[in-house]
Each structure stands twice: as structure tokens, then as C-alpha cells.
Scaffold this motif. Sequence first.
Motif, PDB file in Angstrom:
ATOM      1  N   LEU A 196      38.829  45.287  40.788  1.00  0.00           N
ATOM      2  CA  LEU A 196      39.514  45.482  39.402  1.00  0.00           C
ATOM      3  C   LEU A 196      39.107  47.002  39.109  1.00  0.00           C
ATOM      4  CD1 LEU A 196      38.699  42.219  37.653  1.00  0.00           C
ATOM      5  CD2 LEU A 196      40.801  42.948  38.423  1.00  0.00           C
ATOM      6  N   GLU A 197      37.927  47.552  39.208  1.00  0.00           N
ATOM      7  CA  GLU A 197      37.762  48.762  39.009  1.00  0.00           C
ATOM      8  C   GLU A 197      38.716  49.944  39.615  1.00  0.00           C
ATOM      9  OE1 GLU A 197      33.883  52.000  38.420  1.00  0.00           O
ATOM     10  OE2 GLU A 197      33.514  50.001  39.313  1.00  0.00           O
ATOM     11  N   THR A 198      38.643  49.741  40.739  1.00  0.00           N
ATOM     12  CA  THR A 198      39.597  50.494  41.685  1.00  0.00           C
ATOM     13  C   THR A 198      41.036  50.460  41.247  1.00  0.00           C
ATOM     14  OG1 THR A 198      40.061  49.010  43.432  1.00  0.00           O
ATOM     15  CG2 THR A 198      38.328  50.562  43.672  1.00  0.00           C
ATOM     16  N   ILE A 199      41.336  49.310  40.704  1.00  0.00           N
ATOM     17  CA  ILE A 199      42.825  49.289  40.316  1.00  0.00           C
ATOM     18  C   ILE A 199      42.913  50.049  38.942  1.00  0.00           C
ATOM     19  CG2 ILE A 199      44.539  47.570  39.194  1.00  0.00           C
ATOM     20  CD1 ILE A 199      43.433  45.199  41.258  1.00  0.00           C
ATOM     21  N   VAL A 200      42.108  49.847  38.125  1.00  0.00           N
ATOM     22  CA  VAL A 200      42.127  50.450  36.610  1.00  0.00           C
ATOM     23  C   VAL A 200      42.099  52.174  37.022  1.00  0.00           C
ATOM     24  CG1 VAL A 200      40.682  51.008  34.808  1.00  0.00           C
ATOM     25  CG2 VAL A 200      41.095  48.616  35.316  1.00  0.00           C
ATOM     26  N   ILE A 201      41.260  52.628  37.968  1.00  0.00           N
ATOM     27  CA  ILE A 201      41.140  53.845  38.005  1.00  0.00           C
ATOM     28  C   ILE A 201      42.696  54.283  38.736  1.00  0.00           C
ATOM     29  CG2 ILE A 201      40.181  55.614  39.663  1.00  0.00           C
ATOM     30  CD1 ILE A 201      37.556  54.303  39.461  1.00  0.00           C
ATOM     31  N   VAL A 203      45.546  52.904  38.174  1.00  0.00           N
ATOM     32  CA  VAL A 203      46.331  52.863  36.800  1.00  0.00           C
ATOM     33  C   VAL A 203      46.402  53.961  36.010  1.00  0.00           C
ATOM     34  CG1 VAL A 203      47.065  51.603  34.901  1.00  0.00           C
ATOM     35  CG2 VAL A 203      46.722  50.446  36.932  1.00  0.00           C
ATOM     36  N   VAL A 204      45.196  54.467  35.853  1.00  0.00           N
ATOM     37  CA  VAL A 204      44.954  55.890  35.031  1.00  0.00           C
ATOM     38  C   VAL A 204      45.532  56.892  35.678  1.00  0.00           C
ATOM     39  CG1 VAL A 204      43.215  57.202  33.757  1.00  0.00           C
ATOM     40  CG2 VAL A 204      42.753  54.588  33.748  1.00  0.00           C
ATOM     41  N   GLN A 207      49.114  56.979  35.105  1.00  0.00           N
ATOM     42  CA  GLN A 207      49.898  57.168  34.099  1.00  0.00           C
ATOM     43  C   GLN A 207      49.566  58.744  33.789  1.00  0.00           C
ATOM     44  OE1 GLN A 207      50.949  55.020  31.818  1.00  0.00           O
ATOM     45  NE2 GLN A 207      50.979  53.493  33.531  1.00  0.00           N
TER      46      GLN A 207
END
Length: 224
Positions: A196-201, A203-204, A207
Motif C-alpha cells: 500500500l505504501e508503494t501504491i501511495v508513492i 499515486v503521488v 499526481q
Amino acid sequence: MFETIMGLSRYNNLMWSGFLETMYMVGMALLFAIIGGIPLGVMTTITRPNHILPNKFINFILDGIINIGRSIPFIILMVAVIPLTRLIVGTSIGTTAAIVPLSLAAIPFMGRITDNAILEIDQGVIESAQSMGASPFQLVFKVLLPESLPAIILGLTLTAISLVSYSAMAGAVGGGGLGDIAIRYGYQRFQLAIMLETIVILVVVVQLIQYFGNKIAGLFDHRS
């Protein structure tokens, strides 16, 4: 929850390393997309019928290269060019090796975007420049590219975002980067928090690329 966050802190260096590897792959592939894709798109456009240098044969070849390159799924392309990757960089594993298939995927993609961007230019602008005696070289560098620059920048933004996605896919087969971390540490070791942390990174990152791409394109858009 607190224990999970503290556990993730152990992987800060790993995440930072994976982020840098991803940016390295994306940045280098994007550079090759600019070097190879934009000229490919320009040549495809200007050799079309009724354009400044019409040539049916050359246009057929260039258009075919773009269509073939865009029709091959990246995961298949990555495997298919392993011999070429080994020939160029000496190995088929690692971040540097992943740049080869990433670039081969990005060049035709950027070529088509450039082609479409130039085709959107009002034909009257081109005819006006021709009536004033502009050469094909001058038309390309003083009319076609400046007029289509905002669309090309947005196309580069889209290419960069696609490369972020492709680089994560490359990580699944030893390409390194955040995709490799998500697979090895998140999926194979059943650590959902890392995945999940890699996904958040990612996504950021996407963006931010989109935000700055829009801003830069706006600076060159004389219509705004």
C-alpha cells in the motif's frame, strides 16, 4: 496501527532507493522518447499526403513503426527484446536494463502523440508560412513545433505517467524500482502495508507529474 507505522519506518531507505530507481528508469526512457519519438512524429506528419513533404512510401513505413510499437503489450515487449537488452547493456535484469524496453515502448507512443499534436494545427497557419517562402526546415522549427508545443508537453506528461506504470510492471521481472519492492516485500512476504505504501508513492508521483505537466503546458499556450 502505531506498530505498523513503526515497522514501515524500517523500510524508509528501501523505499527511497526504489523511488530513485523508478525516477531513473522513467527519466531516461522519457529522454529517449523525446529524442526518438518527437522526430518520428514530425516525420510521420510532414510526409502525409498534402503536407509539406508528402511521401507515401516513407509515411507508410513510419506510420507502421508507430502502430506496431503501440500494439505490443509492454510485458510481451519486455520479454521479446531481452536479447537486444543484453546486447546493449550486457544484462537483462536491473534498472538500467529496464530502460531499453521502456524506451522502445515510449518512442512510438510519443511519436503518435506528436503526430496528432501537429495535425491539430490550423492548415491556414502553415499555408501562410509557405506563402512567405518558408522552407520545410523553417516550417518544422518555426511553425509546427512552436504551435504544437503545448500539446506535445501534455503528451510528454501522459508518456511519463505511462512510464511510471510500465516501470512498476518491469519491477515484477527484476527491473527494480517501486514495483520490485511491492512484489518482493509486499506480495511475496505478505506485507500488505508495504504494498500500500508503494501504491501511495506511485499515486503521488503521478499526481505531481500531471500537475507540473499542465502548468508547463499552460506557460507555452498562447491561447491562454
